[in-house]
Design an enzyme around this catalytic site. Sequence first.
Site, PDB file in Angstrom:
ATOM      1  N   CYS A   1       0.834  -1.202   0.000  1.00 51.51           N
ATOM      2  CA  CYS A   1       0.000   0.000   0.000  1.00 51.51           C
ATOM      3  C   CYS A   1       0.869   1.252   0.000  1.00 51.51           C
ATOM      4  CB  CYS A   1      -0.932   0.018   1.203  1.00 51.51           C
ATOM      5  SG  CYS A   1      -2.038   1.447   1.186  1.00 51.51           S
TER       6      CYS A   1
ATOM      7  N   ARG B   1      -7.849  -3.276 -10.794  1.00 56.44           N
ATOM      8  CA  ARG B   1      -8.726  -2.219 -11.314  1.00 56.44           C
ATOM      9  C   ARG B   1      -9.508  -2.641 -12.556  1.00 56.44           C
ATOM     10  NH1 ARG B   1      -4.458   2.405 -11.863  1.00 56.44           N
ATOM     11  NH2 ARG B   1      -3.106   0.583 -12.079  1.00 56.44           N
TER      12      ARG B   1
ATOM     13  N   LYS C   1       1.837  -9.532  -0.137  1.00 58.36           N
ATOM     14  CA  LYS C   1       1.663  -8.726  -1.348  1.00 58.36           C
ATOM     15  C   LYS C   1       2.568  -7.511  -1.228  1.00 58.36           C
ATOM     16  CE  LYS C   1      -1.600  -6.806  -4.624  1.00 58.36           C
ATOM     17  NZ  LYS C   1      -0.982  -5.498  -4.871  1.00 58.36           N
TER      18      LYS C   1
END
EC number: 1.3.1.-
Length: 333
Positions: A102, A227, A141
């Site tokens: 992030c 996305r 991740k």
Amino acid sequence: MFKIGDIQLKNRVVLAPMAGVCNSAFRLTVKEFGAGLVCAEMVSDKAILYNNARTMGMLYIDEREKPLSLQIFGGKKETLVEAAKFVDQNTTADIIDINMGCPVPKITKCDAGAKWLLDPDKIYEMVSAVVDAVNKPVTVKMRMGWDEDHIFAVKNAQAVERAGGKAVALHGRTRVQMYEGTANWDIIKEVKQSVSIPVIGNGDVKTPQDAKRMLDETGVDGVMIGRAALGNPWMIYRTVQYLETGKLKEEPQVREKMAVCKLHLDRLIDLKGENVAVREMRKHAAWYLKGVKGNANVRNEINHCETREEFVQLLDAFTVEVEAKELQNAKVG
């Protein structure tokens, strides 16, 4: 097909964990379109330990979604471990994922998310502690690096493997890039060649053809789609079909798109109640409407919807309008 720990995935297509999007309503919808694994939106370790009501709601899992990966984030080993233990013992998630990607400042300033990318030793320490504390497989991740001068993707992935992590999902952008520029698939390939655990590639997979190209060019075990799946679960279905058959399925017509949008709305209402769901669904509707000609007015009207009835009436009326225009154009043609 590949395994993460002892969890068998039915194909190589994975839904990315997207904050503010990947709740159970969206995940289940994407799962029904064929995703091999769906990932829940990231949850704060401290919020879990504080027993925050909203956070507890974010941990809800519909058994039809499984296999499912539940993602946590945090900057301190002690709180991250305790949160992981809570997820391990109190949810039916199949996999516990740690967020190291992030890029948002409010996350990185807490030494969480992408901030970890600067220190492979800390990654080893944190992942090792979580692995030792839980029974579920642990994955990470991450992004390829903090900036162009600090790209430690290979060392970071190797640290995850040494610590007992069962897979790495790698986004081929730096933290500084955010979502701009292009993803570096060469780095993803390097990481795949440097570890023996599964690697899932992420970044710029916008079409089924992109997914195949990533698999072919990097050798990764799976592709993670983010996305491109917003308002478009058909991207998941079409990718799975393309990878399995080599044939490209057609894009959906407006009636099918609006039907799935309404299904998504109803699931969100079941999850969060009508008031919250209708407001939250406005952004999803804009994504479902993307690419459909003449959607400007209906998008604007949806942004003022307060009830399910209003929402559905607008979608139904728009469907009839689009189909009438298509029929008229077909006659003229």
